[in-house]
Design a protein around this motif. Structure first.
Motif, PDB file in Angstrom:
ATOM      1  N   UNK A  14     -12.979  20.398 -47.756  1.00  0.00           N
ATOM      2  CA  UNK A  14     -12.418  22.166 -47.300  1.00  0.00           C
ATOM      3  C   UNK A  14     -12.280  21.990 -46.140  1.00  0.00           C
ATOM      4  N   UNK A  15     -12.946  21.662 -45.091  1.00  0.00           N
ATOM      5  CA  UNK A  15     -11.482  21.710 -43.617  1.00  0.00           C
ATOM      6  C   UNK A  15     -10.072  21.455 -43.848  1.00  0.00           C
ATOM      7  N   UNK A  16     -10.329  19.927 -44.543  1.00  0.00           N
ATOM      8  CA  UNK A  16      -8.338  19.794 -44.388  1.00  0.00           C
ATOM      9  C   UNK A  16      -7.641  20.708 -45.333  1.00  0.00           C
ATOM     10  N   UNK A  17      -8.195  21.317 -46.114  1.00  0.00           N
ATOM     11  CA  UNK A  17      -6.975  22.750 -47.019  1.00  0.00           C
ATOM     12  C   UNK A  17      -7.432  23.312 -46.667  1.00  0.00           C
ATOM     13  N   UNK A  18      -8.603  24.259 -46.211  1.00  0.00           N
ATOM     14  CA  UNK A  18      -9.531  25.802 -46.301  1.00  0.00           C
ATOM     15  C   UNK A  18      -8.684  25.803 -44.270  1.00  0.00           C
ATOM     16  N   UNK A  19      -8.661  25.252 -43.540  1.00  0.00           N
ATOM     17  CA  UNK A  19      -8.820  24.873 -42.022  1.00  0.00           C
ATOM     18  C   UNK A  19     -10.540  25.340 -42.276  1.00  0.00           C
ATOM     19  N   UNK A  20     -10.856  25.527 -40.399  1.00  0.00           N
ATOM     20  CA  UNK A  20     -12.029  25.164 -40.637  1.00  0.00           C
ATOM     21  C   UNK A  20     -12.404  26.595 -40.570  1.00  0.00           C
TER      22      UNK A  20
END
Length: 119
Positions: A14-20
């Motif tokens: 989720x972090x890789x796709x959306x940003x933190x």
């Protein structure tokens, strides 16, 4: 700069796709539920309205690394929100736990901060 806790492995896609920051908001909004990620953006889905077509496509690209249900890592989310400066009470409301639970989590895995470790 704020030192944020390391993300659990099941949150990393989720972090890789959306940003933190957007990943944290997404997990707070949809965590604990099964969401449908369409192959083509049509503007009708709740997830697409929240993320936008571009971020939805990025998340769809990580789908092979995700479980069917969006995780709700409450402890990690609480640690992130507290690191960002939210109060214990506000953090508890956002994560869906009591303020007492937030205090226990912030003390760490040992539980009672006044209790000496025997090992």
């Amino acid at each position: 700069m704020i030192e944020l806790p390391r993300a659990p492995a099941h949150v990393e896609p989720y972090i890789e796709a959306l940003g933190f920051d957007l990943a944290v908001e997404f997990l707070l909004e949809f965590g604990g539920t099964a969401v449908y990620l369409p192959d083509r953006a049509g503007g009708r889905g709740e997830v697409e309205r929240f993320l936008g077509a571009e971020k939805l496509k990025a998340l769809k690209g990580q789908e092979h690394r995700m479980s069917a249900r969006v995780p709700r890592p409450k402890r990690w989310l609480a640690m992130v929100l507290r690191a960002q400066g939210l109060s214990e009470a506000r953090t508890a409301r956002k994560v869906g736990v009591t303020d007492k639970t937030i205090r226990q989590w912030m003390r760490g895995p040992g539980g009672n901060a006044s209790q000496l470790s025997l090992f």
